[in-house]
Each structure stands twice: as C-alpha cells, then as structure tokens.
Design an enzyme around this catalytic site. Structure first.
Site, PDB file in Angstrom:
ATOM      1  N   ARG A 120      -5.511  -9.841  -3.329  1.00 35.71           N
ATOM      2  CA  ARG A 120      -6.549  -8.838  -3.507  1.00 35.71           C
ATOM      3  C   ARG A 120      -6.606  -8.613  -5.017  1.00 35.71           C
ATOM      4  O   ARG A 120      -6.411  -9.548  -5.764  1.00 35.71           O
ATOM      5  CB  ARG A 120      -6.162  -7.583  -2.689  1.00 35.71           C
ATOM      6  CG  ARG A 120      -7.215  -6.481  -2.623  1.00 35.71           C
ATOM      7  CD  ARG A 120      -8.515  -6.925  -1.944  1.00 35.71           C
ATOM      8  NE  ARG A 120      -9.376  -5.779  -1.668  1.00 35.71           N
ATOM      9  CZ  ARG A 120     -10.173  -5.191  -2.546  1.00 35.71           C
ATOM     10  NH1 ARG A 120     -10.238  -5.605  -3.770  1.00 35.71           N
ATOM     11  NH2 ARG A 120     -10.918  -4.165  -2.198  1.00 35.71           N
TER      12      ARG A 120
ATOM     13  N   LYS B 298     -11.920   7.753   2.249  1.00 39.44           N
ATOM     14  CA  LYS B 298     -13.035   6.824   2.515  1.00 39.44           C
ATOM     15  C   LYS B 298     -13.437   6.728   3.983  1.00 39.44           C
ATOM     16  O   LYS B 298     -14.596   6.473   4.277  1.00 39.44           O
ATOM     17  CB  LYS B 298     -12.735   5.445   1.950  1.00 39.44           C
ATOM     18  CG  LYS B 298     -11.640   4.695   2.684  1.00 39.44           C
ATOM     19  CD  LYS B 298     -11.332   3.360   2.014  1.00 39.44           C
ATOM     20  CE  LYS B 298     -10.208   2.675   2.753  1.00 39.44           C
ATOM     21  NZ  LYS B 298      -9.398   1.807   1.908  1.00 39.44           N
TER      22      LYS B 298
HETATM   23  C1  LIG Z   1      -8.086   2.261   2.051  1.00 40.25           C
HETATM   24  C2  LIG Z   1      -7.029   2.054   1.048  1.00 40.25           C
HETATM   25  C3  LIG Z   1      -5.773   2.640   1.210  1.00 40.25           C
HETATM   26  C4  LIG Z   1      -5.415   3.476   2.440  1.00 40.25           C
HETATM   27  O1  LIG Z   1      -5.052   2.640   3.502  1.00 40.25           O
HETATM   28  P1  LIG Z   1      -4.522   3.244   4.897  1.00 40.25           P
HETATM   29  O2  LIG Z   1      -4.044   2.052   5.644  1.00 40.25           O
HETATM   30  O3  LIG Z   1      -5.688   3.935   5.544  1.00 40.25           O
HETATM   31  O4  LIG Z   1      -3.426   4.180   4.553  1.00 40.25           O
HETATM   32  C5  LIG Z   1      -4.825   2.451   0.224  1.00 40.25           C
HETATM   33  N1  LIG Z   1      -5.094   1.705  -0.875  1.00 40.25           N
HETATM   34  C6  LIG Z   1      -6.285   1.119  -1.069  1.00 40.25           C
HETATM   35  C7  LIG Z   1      -6.519   0.319  -2.288  1.00 40.25           C
HETATM   36  C8  LIG Z   1      -7.297   1.254  -0.112  1.00 40.25           C
HETATM   37  O5  LIG Z   1      -8.471   0.678  -0.305  1.00 40.25           O
END
Ligand SMILES: *Cc1c(COP(=O)(O)O)cnc(C)c1O
Length: 284
Positions: A128, A35
C-alpha cells in the site's frame, strides 16, 4: 421509513472507552477513524466522549465536516496534490510517502500561515503506501525536518489494507527499529509510531506489539467491538451500535438449494450453494 439504520452513539462511546483502555494497557494510543460514517461529526463526538483526542478520516471532504470538532485531525492516507489547499485547511496531520507532496504542503502552509504534522509511512509488505527502502525513508525524514512549516510527527505502517498482509511481531520490531533510526537522523524523538488498524488488536492482546510502537488507527473495533484478524468480539464491548431495521415483505418455508441452471453473480463468479434442507426465508 424502511429500511433504516439506527446508530446508538452511547454504545459506540462505551466501546471507545473500553478499546481505548485495552490499548492503553499495551502502551498504544488510539486515533478514531470516522470514514465508515462519512466523517459524521456526531461519531467524532462519541469518540471524543469515549476519551480519544485524535480523529482521522480517509477523505479531506469528510474532515471538512469535522471543522468545528475540537481534536487533532488526521488524513489517514497520502493526499492528492490537487487537494493540498484543503488538506492544510482542515487537517493537522497526514500520512505521507512522497516528498513532492510534503514540499507542496510546506508551501501551502506558508501561504495559509499554518503548520502541518507529517507521518512518514513504511511499507512492510502490504504494497500500500509507504517507503520500502529504509534509506529513502530516512532521507525523507531528514528533508522533512529541514522544512520550516511541517513537523516530522512520526512514522507509521499500513497493513491488512491492500494485500491483507497481517501485522506480526517481526514487522512491528522492524517499525520500532525504524523509529530509532529516524530519531537519530532527525535529532529528536518521534511522538507517533502508528503500527496498525483493528486487524492488529489480536496481535496486541497476545503481547506482540513491541515497545516503540505506540499508536493504532481504529475504526471497526470502536464501531462494532470487533478485532479484524480473527473476527472476535473484544471483551466488554457491544456489537449493537448499529441496528438495521427492515420490513419483511415475504416469509415462506423454501428449499435452501436453488433449482435450474445457475448463471454468474454480480461479480462475474458462479455461485456455490450448500443444501441445508428447508428453511424459513425472509425477504426484505
Ligand atoms: C480505514 C483505515 C484504518 C481503520 O481500519 P479499521 O480496520 O476499521 O480499524 C486505519 N488506517 C488506515 C490507513 C485506514 O484507511
């Protein structure tokens, strides 16, 4: 043209290899998150070259860009009901916390002649997505199991996301216990128990992830080689995968303390400055 962001995919591939091996040593398989680059297929390819087999993004539109990438593709949040058609089309797996959505996915799968894998989320305190109530999660697992076109792939939790509540040994143990309960209720083992993001790596390196938690969803640590709870660089990774190049338009020695009456910043807060004496200040 400046400013320009240079992305060195080989360096990201190298980080992916290092972090993948680090995690494998603790029994954790890695799903690579795209993302931060809006689902750029080049990034997904670098993750795959670094040894990953699972790719995920938080937007269905980004997963659509990965249509021609050969990997298991995850939507890493619960989808909106209005995007179920595209979800089934472009994702193999998704994180879920509402049975209404899972039922809609099952129906859409029938229409498209496809199958979809479901990871049910448990809320361990970050507020969340996910079930707070264990019984409700187990009931959701049992119902998912009965639906013909969706597979109960696993469970997961999302921490350090909304409230910045960190993963700890107790929370990971609760997730692993939940795995056993869900496996008993569903009558088969789960393939995935997804326990964290880059903020859980420090806990992992301290031996704090118990058996039964076997997957992390990682973005930042692959891109920058950084774990996200103490912000330290992981051994053997590079932090120069992204280089921002800018032209300096002014370079003068100035006081570090502004003078005059301070207003509020762009977020409505009053800025606080410390006096560091005179500094060469570059304007870009
Ligand atoms: C963006 C995201 C991640 C990745 O997080 P990082 O801190 O970049 O490793 C993992 N799980 C979910 C649900 C996310 O939205």
């Amino acid at each position: 043209m400046y400013p320009r962001l240079k992305i060195y995919l080989k360096r990201i591939e190298e980080n992916t290899r290092v972090v993948r091996q680090l995690c494998a040593g603790h029994g954790i398989r890695v799903m690579g998150v795209t993302k931060a680059c809006c689902g750029a297929p080049e990034l997904a390819e670098a993750y795959l070259a670094g040894g990953l087999a699972m790719i995920g993004d938080s937007r269905v539109a980004n997963l659509k860009k990965l249509e021609n990438i050969e990997a298991e593709k995850w939507l890493i949040r619960p989808p909106m009901l209005s995007e179920i058609e595209d979800l089934v089309c472009y994702a193999d797996v998704s994180l879920q916390s509402e049975m209404e959505t899972v039922r809609a996915i099952n129906k859409e799968c029938e229409k498209q002649g496809k199958c979809h894998k479901i990871i049910l989320m448990m809320d361990l305190g970050d507020i969340r997505e996910g079930y707070v109530d264990e019984e409700e999660l187990i009931a959701a697992a049992v119902e998912t199991e009965k639906l013909s076109r969706v597979d109960l792939y696993g469970i997961g939790t999302n921490l350090t996301c909304f409230s910045f509540i960190q993963a700890d040994e107790e929370k990971m143990e609760r997730l692993a216990e939940m795995r056993k309960k869900v496996e008993n209720a569903a009558g088969h083992t789960l393939e995935i128990v997804s326990g964290g993001n880059s903020a859980a790596l420090d806990l992992m390196m301290r031996g704090g992830i118990c058996e039964g938690v076997d997957n992390f969803r990682l973005g930042e640590s692959l891109l920058f080689g950084k774990e996200r709870s103490r912000y330290t660089f992981l051994p053997g990774t590079r932090n120069d995968g992204f280089i921002l190049e800018c032209e300096v338009v002014e370079a003068k020695v100035k006081p570090s303390l502004p003078w005059g009456t301070a207003g509020v910043d762009s977020y409505g807060r009053k800025p606080v400055f410390t006096n560091r004496g005179e500094k060469r200040k570059k304007v870009i």
